[in-house]
Scaffold this motif. Structure first.
Motif, PDB file in Angstrom:
ATOM      1  N   GLY A 132      25.598  42.243 -77.538  1.00  0.00           N
ATOM      2  CA  GLY A 132      25.992  41.049 -77.264  1.00  0.00           C
ATOM      3  C   GLY A 132      24.967  40.274 -76.259  1.00  0.00           C
ATOM      4  N   GLN A 133      24.416  40.497 -75.383  1.00  0.00           N
ATOM      5  CA  GLN A 133      23.229  39.404 -74.835  1.00  0.00           C
ATOM      6  C   GLN A 133      21.627  39.310 -75.561  1.00  0.00           C
ATOM      7  OE1 GLN A 133      24.566  38.868 -71.678  1.00  0.00           O
ATOM      8  NE2 GLN A 133      26.147  40.022 -72.033  1.00  0.00           N
ATOM      9  N   PRO A 134      21.683  37.840 -75.107  1.00  0.00           N
ATOM     10  CA  PRO A 134      20.137  37.224 -75.938  1.00  0.00           C
ATOM     11  C   PRO A 134      19.348  37.094 -74.810  1.00  0.00           C
ATOM     12  CG  PRO A 134      21.453  35.844 -75.046  1.00  0.00           C
ATOM     13  CD  PRO A 134      21.972  36.942 -75.085  1.00  0.00           C
ATOM     14  N   ARG A 135      18.325  38.235 -76.119  1.00  0.00           N
ATOM     15  CA  ARG A 135      16.918  38.672 -74.857  1.00  0.00           C
ATOM     16  C   ARG A 135      16.145  37.845 -75.461  1.00  0.00           C
ATOM     17  NH1 ARG A 135      16.927  44.528 -72.109  1.00  0.00           N
ATOM     18  NH2 ARG A 135      15.181  43.680 -70.656  1.00  0.00           N
ATOM     19  N   GLN A 151      28.302  49.799 -78.505  1.00  0.00           N
ATOM     20  CA  GLN A 151      26.586  49.169 -78.854  1.00  0.00           C
ATOM     21  C   GLN A 151      26.151  50.199 -78.569  1.00  0.00           C
ATOM     22  OE1 GLN A 151      26.355  46.545 -80.780  1.00  0.00           O
ATOM     23  NE2 GLN A 151      27.577  45.098 -80.744  1.00  0.00           N
ATOM     24  N   THR A 209      33.132  36.672 -77.952  1.00  0.00           N
ATOM     25  CA  THR A 209      32.556  35.893 -79.100  1.00  0.00           C
ATOM     26  C   THR A 209      32.862  35.994 -80.413  1.00  0.00           C
ATOM     27  OG1 THR A 209      30.638  38.139 -79.003  1.00  0.00           O
ATOM     28  CG2 THR A 209      30.411  36.864 -77.284  1.00  0.00           C
ATOM     29  N   GLU A 231      30.477  46.806 -74.930  1.00  0.00           N
ATOM     30  CA  GLU A 231      28.780  47.559 -74.542  1.00  0.00           C
ATOM     31  C   GLU A 231      28.581  48.641 -74.184  1.00  0.00           C
ATOM     32  OE1 GLU A 231      25.609  45.960 -70.777  1.00  0.00           O
ATOM     33  OE2 GLU A 231      27.797  45.264 -71.160  1.00  0.00           O
ATOM     34  N   ASP A 287      19.832  46.596 -82.686  1.00  0.00           N
ATOM     35  CA  ASP A 287      19.679  44.898 -81.998  1.00  0.00           C
ATOM     36  C   ASP A 287      19.436  43.727 -83.029  1.00  0.00           C
ATOM     37  OD1 ASP A 287      18.296  45.832 -79.572  1.00  0.00           O
ATOM     38  OD2 ASP A 287      16.762  46.480 -80.517  1.00  0.00           O
ATOM     39  N   THR A 296      19.062  39.591 -79.572  1.00  0.00           N
ATOM     40  CA  THR A 296      20.170  39.813 -79.039  1.00  0.00           C
ATOM     41  C   THR A 296      20.763  41.512 -78.938  1.00  0.00           C
ATOM     42  OG1 THR A 296      21.103  37.402 -80.544  1.00  0.00           O
ATOM     43  CG2 THR A 296      23.154  39.490 -79.076  1.00  0.00           C
ATOM     44  N   ARG A 297      20.898  42.551 -77.588  1.00  0.00           N
ATOM     45  CA  ARG A 297      20.664  43.482 -77.462  1.00  0.00           C
ATOM     46  C   ARG A 297      22.177  43.687 -76.639  1.00  0.00           C
ATOM     47  NH1 ARG A 297      15.973  47.125 -75.818  1.00  0.00           N
ATOM     48  NH2 ARG A 297      15.628  46.318 -77.973  1.00  0.00           N
ATOM     49  N   ARG A 318      33.163  45.195 -71.877  1.00  0.00           N
ATOM     50  CA  ARG A 318      32.887  45.620 -70.920  1.00  0.00           C
ATOM     51  C   ARG A 318      32.664  47.625 -71.749  1.00  0.00           C
ATOM     52  NH1 ARG A 318      37.124  45.869 -66.085  1.00  0.00           N
ATOM     53  NH2 ARG A 318      38.271  46.095 -67.156  1.00  0.00           N
TER      54      ARG A 318
END
Length: 226
Positions: A183-186, A112, A123, A109, A198, A180-181, A106
């Motif tokens: 840590g989350q892929p989109r 980031q 990760t 993020e 990014d 990947t933004r 948390r």
């Protein structure tokens, strides 16, 4: 970033020692800082610079070559230590490529979003940190049997922050597959505006790949990363 960069690694645990060995093998000069001299036992046959000290002590950073460093990785066991270290590296010494290891996803993020590259423990791999340190390198992820189509990963250049990612595409030559933004892929990359931090996943033909490998990112309006 190209070969021959000076890198500072703060923290000589399993992660830091592995990173130091890997970077040295790739031709970079490396200095490792750790507050515990016994930690350097992990680097028995490694001939880079070892320095007992703190990653947020300016004297120690300067002894490790902060004023000429091109990258710094803070991978100690403390989140606060790692964040403070990369902030000093970036703000005081203007080291262009920094990354902090963060145990709390948390918090990672949040950092980031503040523009501080982080890797959460869940990760974490040495390769992930290396990719962020060597952010100008084009990482090849997959190539088809013909050798003409390649999926590559590349960090978004700062000059593209605030611009539509769809403008990066070159019809028939380069497609933005995903981003990947934080840590989350989109998969809705074409509908997004670029943000600092990014990581782009691009499908490119071989002639475009050669351009990506050979040239730095152009300024906004060029329509390409190459």
């Amino acid at each position: 970033m190209h070969c021959g960069v000076h890198v500072i690694v703060v923290g000589c645990g399993r992660v830091g020692s592995g990173l130091a060995v890997s970077l040295t093998a790739e031709g970079h000069s490396v200095a490792v800082i750790d507050k515990n001299e016994r930690a350097f036992r992990r680097l028995k046959e490694w001939d880079g610079q070892r320095l007992v000290g703190s990653g947020f002590d300016r004297d120690d950073l300067e002894k490790a070559g902060a004023e000429r460093a091109g990258a710094l990785a803070a991978v100690t066991s403390g989140d606060n230590t790692n964040i403070l270290t990369v902030r000093i590296a970036r703000e005081t010494y203007e080291i262009p490529n920094v990354v902090a290891r963060i145990y709390d996803p948390r918090r990672a993020e949040i950092y980031q979003r503040l523009g501080i590259p982080t890797v959460a423990t869940v990760t974490w791999t040495i390769d992930q940190v290396r990719r962020r340190l060597l952010s100008d390198d084009v990482v090849h992820e997959w190539t088809d049997a013909s050798g003409r189509l390649t999926l590559v990963e590349r960090s978004l250049p700062d000059s593209w922050a605030g611009r539509p990612l769809s403008e990066l595409e070159q019809p028939g030559r380069l497609t933005v597959v995903a981003v990947t933004r934080a840590g989350q892929p989109r998969l809705d990359a074409r509908e997004l505006t670029g943000q600092e931090g990014d990581v782009l996943h691009l499908a490119v033909l071989d002639d475009v790949l050669r351009e990506l490998d050979a040239a730095p990112a152009r300024q906004p309006g060029s329509g390409t990363l190459a």
